[in-house]
Design an enzyme around this catalytic site. Structure first.
Site, PDB file in Angstrom:
ATOM      1  CB  VAL A 125      -0.983  -0.137   1.100  1.00 42.38           C
ATOM      2  CG1 VAL A 125      -0.331   0.239   2.429  1.00 42.38           C
ATOM      3  CG2 VAL A 125      -2.298   0.868   0.811  1.00 42.38           C
ATOM      4  N   GLY A 149      -5.639  -6.419   1.420  1.00 40.42           N
ATOM      5  CA  GLY A 149      -5.828  -5.549   2.668  1.00 40.42           C
ATOM      6  C   GLY A 149      -5.207  -4.160   2.201  1.00 40.42           C
ATOM      7  CD  GLU A 150      -0.711  -4.133   2.845  1.00 37.33           C
ATOM      8  OE1 GLU A 150      -0.266  -3.404   1.836  1.00 37.33           O
ATOM      9  OE2 GLU A 150       0.257  -5.038   3.122  1.00 37.33           O
ATOM     10  N   GLY A 151      -5.587  -1.333   2.613  1.00 38.39           N
ATOM     11  CA  GLY A 151      -6.150  -0.192   1.669  1.00 38.39           C
ATOM     12  C   GLY A 151      -5.471  -0.458   0.341  1.00 38.39           C
ATOM     13  CG  ASP A 163      -7.601  -3.991   6.675  1.00 39.27           C
ATOM     14  OD1 ASP A 163      -7.175  -5.004   7.002  1.00 39.27           O
ATOM     15  OD2 ASP A 163      -8.151  -3.449   5.418  1.00 39.27           O
TER      16      ASP A 163
END
Lengths: 356, 356
Positions: free
Chosen positions: A99, A319-321, A177
């Site tokens: 990210v 995830g992570e954005g 996240d």
């Protein structure tokens, strides 16, 4: 009045007049009607959020990554050790996560927030320490957290969102996240709010095998049977089977809506958090853009429930954005169309003249 | 040897060693295996094209918009007047078209090339004049152009592509087009090269009504019946039922492959042109990225035939290179992953250790 209550009462329905003006303008631009597909919907949404047409460019962009751990990790729902949450927080702070690479590409500010990583405080330079507790409890044994803790984590998200807008100048927020085992808690939230069976909404997360997937489904089923979370009591449901990062993302989503700044959702953690936030304030949904369709089944279920269509479909499940960040250029492009493209009149281009 | 022959003989299969190295690297990066979905395929492709891993960032980006007209316009296949091609060329040169807005967002160079707009030469500042003829002939009556004209238009595309790379420094090419009625010629090419019925591959273009769609299908069927274009003779098929901009886009696609620079395809015009270029040189396909899935059915058919998966799915049907331009950030992101993301070793993150 709590920060949460104050935020929810601040949120207004989006501006239908500006939205209508955006559609009118899109029909006057030098392109066939509807030729930009979903991007025209996004443009109209941005106008409705900003309350003006054309809407401002949604820049600068700010990403908030909320990191937390999950007591349900003890049930063997993932092959990854819990310490990976801590390690990835450090990786994000040093700019080495996926990210980060995507954020650099769009020039986004990145805030990494510890809202409840397991173990002692991390004490890493640049980390925002807003720990509510050191990871949730195992939801198959007891509620993941107390109602007070859930509210505190929601308010962490609100506070971070507010500061990114007010101090950071952000005009587009991105929800991120990090939390090993958080797709399990996401599945429990999605099952609760969408009224779906755990088998339908529980996925392979980072890519678990059939045996682990079956265990995840059983774990989600057991947690739901124990707590019987009620979607009409969103904070109670969040406290019973959610995660601290879900709470914080939900807070970020509400903060964006309250500030009239669009928020881009990432995958299943965002989707689950959005279900909580939408239950707290249905008008907030109009301020969110679905970044991408994760391969996690709960993500698609949540977006369907919210009536949101994802912009990016690349089979991502990180995830992570990260998926949300890949959607950012599309959101900016939608605003550019309304701001920069010539009309048939201004460019001296003949419209086809049949009014369609 | 002609420029076309020279270009085709220069094209090499992409580098499987660098491609393998990219996959190996992707598995070592701090993310679950396969978690970036289609973006990992793109990363490996970029390494294979560049012949090195990590691949260079595919920047700067250059768009070539090839504009031309179509004699088949006389058959009533679109409600738009033919003069719109000329008007939109002027609009693009003054920066007012949708693709200009998208190009500004990624900092792309834009070349607008007249390869065969109907009427007198345009004589507009900034326009590259490489007119082969003033629009094609009506393919329902005679071949759209001669074989020599088709080759000349192919070489216009090769020449423009070469110059964008050699003089402009472009490391990513984007294929764009402008030409009222060009979805009709595209459908004829797609039907020819994919062996599909005109009804399956002919679409609504800018959004025509049922009656016009039926006329388009009949027109394509009539043209194919008259010329019986042979996919084994790609230049002959192009001359019979194609467009001058299809030829030029095909040339750009070959020039990119010859220069080992990836080319992003746009919608159905790109797809149809890619079928021609692939028939001329099958190894060139490895250098192309499918930008988006247009709502035009022939676009999807062409991509399936070429084995390419589109990166963007937003129901776009505009042309100009607009959908391809929206895919550019995804292509750049795929390279960034390989160049910038930390490995499990370098970041001190625990891999889950089961080797999957």
């Amino acid at each position: 009045m709590s920060l949460l209550q104050e935020t929810v009462t601040t949120i207004r329905p989006r501006d239908r007049v500006a939205e209508g003006a955006a559609w009118e303008r899109q029909h006057a631009l030098t392109k066939p009607r509807g030729a930009l597909g979903v991007l025209e919907d996004v443009g109209a949404q941005l106008a409705a959020i900003a309350g003006e047409c054309p809407p401002p460019l949604p820049e600068p962009v700010a990403l908030a990554v909320f990191a937390a751990d999950h007591g349900v990790h003890a049930q063997g729902v993932t092959p990854w050790p819990q310490e990976v949450t801590r390690q990835m927080v450090a990786n994000m702070l040093s700019g080495g996560a996926v990210v980060n690479a995507f954020a650099r590409q769009v020039g986004a500010i990145v805030a990494v927030v510890d809202v409840g990583v397991a173990g002692p405080p991390l004490e890493l330079p640049g980390l925002e320490d807003h720990r509510v507790r050191a990871g949730t409890a195992d939801m198959t044994v007891q509620p993941a957290m107390t109602r007070q803790e859930a509210e505190a984590a929601l308010e962490v998200g609100i506070d971070v969102g507010r500061r990114l807008v007010d101090d950071g100048g952000a005009r587009l927020l991105v929800a991120g996240d990090m939390g090993i085992a958080n797709t399990t808690a996401s599945a429990a939230l999605v099952a609760t709010f969408c009224g779906l069976d755990p088998e339908v909404v529980t996925g392979r997360g980072t890519g678990v095998d059939d045996e682990t997937l079956a265990r995840k489904v059983a774990v989600v089923r057991a947690a739901l049977a124990r707590h019987e979370p009620d979607p009409a009591d969103p904070v109670g449901a969040l406290a019973a089977v959610g995660g601290l990062e879900h709470a914080a993302v939900a807070g970020l989503l509400l903060a964006g809506a309250a500030a009239r700044v669009p928020v881009v959702l990432d995958g299943v953690i965002s989707g689950a958090a959005a279900l909580v936030a939408a239950a707290l304030c249905p008008d907030a949904v109009g301020y969110w853009v679905a970044g991408h369709r994760s391969s996690e089944p709960g993500a698609a279920a949540a977006l369907r429930h919210l009536g949101l269509r994802p912009l990016v479909e690349l089979d991502l499940r990180l995830g992570e954005g990260s998926g949300a960040m890949l959607a950012v250029p599309h959101v900016v492009a939608a605003a550019r169309v309304l701001r920069e493209v010539a009309t048939f009149d201004s460019a001296g281009v003949s419209d086809k003249g049949d009014g369609t």
